[in-house]
Design an enzyme around this catalytic site. Structure first.
Site, PDB file in Angstrom:
ATOM      1  N   LYS A 175     156.343  82.593  55.188  1.00  0.00           N
ATOM      2  CA  LYS A 175     156.474  82.850  56.628  1.00  0.00           C
ATOM      3  C   LYS A 175     156.335  81.535  57.391  1.00  0.00           C
ATOM      4  CE  LYS A 175     152.151  81.998  58.072  1.00  0.00           C
ATOM      5  NZ  LYS A 175     151.837  80.916  59.020  1.00  0.00           N
TER       6      LYS A 175
ATOM      7  N   ASP B 288     146.828  87.218  57.061  1.00  0.00           N
ATOM      8  CA  ASP B 288     148.295  87.158  56.974  1.00  0.00           C
ATOM      9  C   ASP B 288     148.889  88.218  56.036  1.00  0.00           C
ATOM     10  OD1 ASP B 288     148.527  85.051  58.733  1.00  0.00           O
ATOM     11  OD2 ASP B 288     148.636  83.498  57.180  1.00  0.00           O
TER      12      ASP B 288
END
Length: 283
Positions: free
Chosen positions: A11, A136
């Site tokens: 990401k 996350d």
């Protein structure tokens, strides 16, 4: 022997704002998270007892400090499972680089064990388990594009922002996330992202405005300690990037391009002095 293979995607943060320091020591954040198609490949097989972690990269921990270990442990305890697992991590995402590689591996393991052991967990249930592993992890389970709030665990899915050309470059330095947050002075932040305006640009597929308005407030700390990050940003802009930003707490820098030829040319130049440079797309 049944084998499950799961992709674990990296990401980037198209914006990252830190709003306040909470009483529990964590920081309240607001950020736009975006998956890209750089990925680790996680292979999972059931074994009789315990856990074996192997990887193609010697830097990957194979003990309980790896987040995949924590993911396996959480699943086993929650469902009272007395079965072991062999995990192979084919590592392509740079380690401790601001790309959520470890979190993505843990997310992939949760998804893989859900399938391997027929647990029947929904995506939301997996995300609820994931927050106990790392902030996350829920996003890595959700995937795509999202607004993250709280400590990063409160997620709102955003319109798809896929197929955008991205150049990633990770300098060969180790950045401690704890150091960055500890040294962030919230009163000294002069430029913050207009997160909701950025979301509007993304909804309009206005890539140029997104690229030019990206802000990561953690750059205030990381660039001061590691000037090479600013140099890479400048190289990307000079090479035709519409905008460039550090991802997470660093050290990875990314550039957004609307011209693949310019991206490839910048990639070629950066590879002369950096070993970890990747041409990717948003997914």
């Amino acid at each position: 022997m049944k084998r499950i293979i799961v992709d674990a995607y990296a990401k980037i943060n198209l914006s990252l704002d830190v709003l306040r320091r909470r009483e529990d020591g964590y920081h309240e954040v607001e950020m736009i998270m975006q998956q890209v198609d750089l990925k680790d490949i996680i292979t999972i097989k059931e074994i009789e007892k315990g856990i074996i972690i192997e990887s193609n990269k010697k830097e990957v921990p194979t003990d309980s400090s790896n987040l995949v270990y924590k993911a396996w442990d959480i699943i086993c305890k929650k469902f009272n499972i007395d079965r072991g697992v062999y995990i192979n991590i084919n590592k392509n995402i740079p380690i401790a680089a601001g790309l959520a590689g470890g979190s993505s591996d843990a997310a992939a393991l949760l998804k893989g064990l859900n399938k391997l052991w027929n647990l029947g967990l929904t995506k939301n249930e997996l995300m609820e388990l994931g927050v106990n592993i790392g902030a996350d992890v829920p996003f890595c389970i959700m995937g795509g594009t999202a607004l993250a709030q709280g400590i990063g665990e409160k997620l709102t899915r955003l319109n798809n922002f896929s197929n955008i050309y991205i150049l990633l470059a990770t300098p060969d330095i180790q950045v401690s996330t704890a150091y960055v947050y500890k040294n962030l002075n919230l009163k000294e932040i002069s430029v913050r992202p207009d997160t909701h305006k950025l979301i509007e640009y993304m909804e309009d597929n206005d890539i140029d405005s997104v690229a030019k308005k990206m802000v990561n407030v953690l750059e205030n700390v990381t660039i001061k300690k590691y000037p090479i990050i600013q140099e890479i940003k400048k190289d990307m802009i000079n090479g035709g990037a519409l905008g460039s930003l550090m991802s997470g707490s660093g050290p990875t820098v990314f550039g957004i391009y609307n011209n693949e030829k310019l991206l490839k040319e910048t990639e070629r130049k950066l590879k002369k002095r950096l070993s970890k440079v990747y041409s990717v797309k948003t997914i």
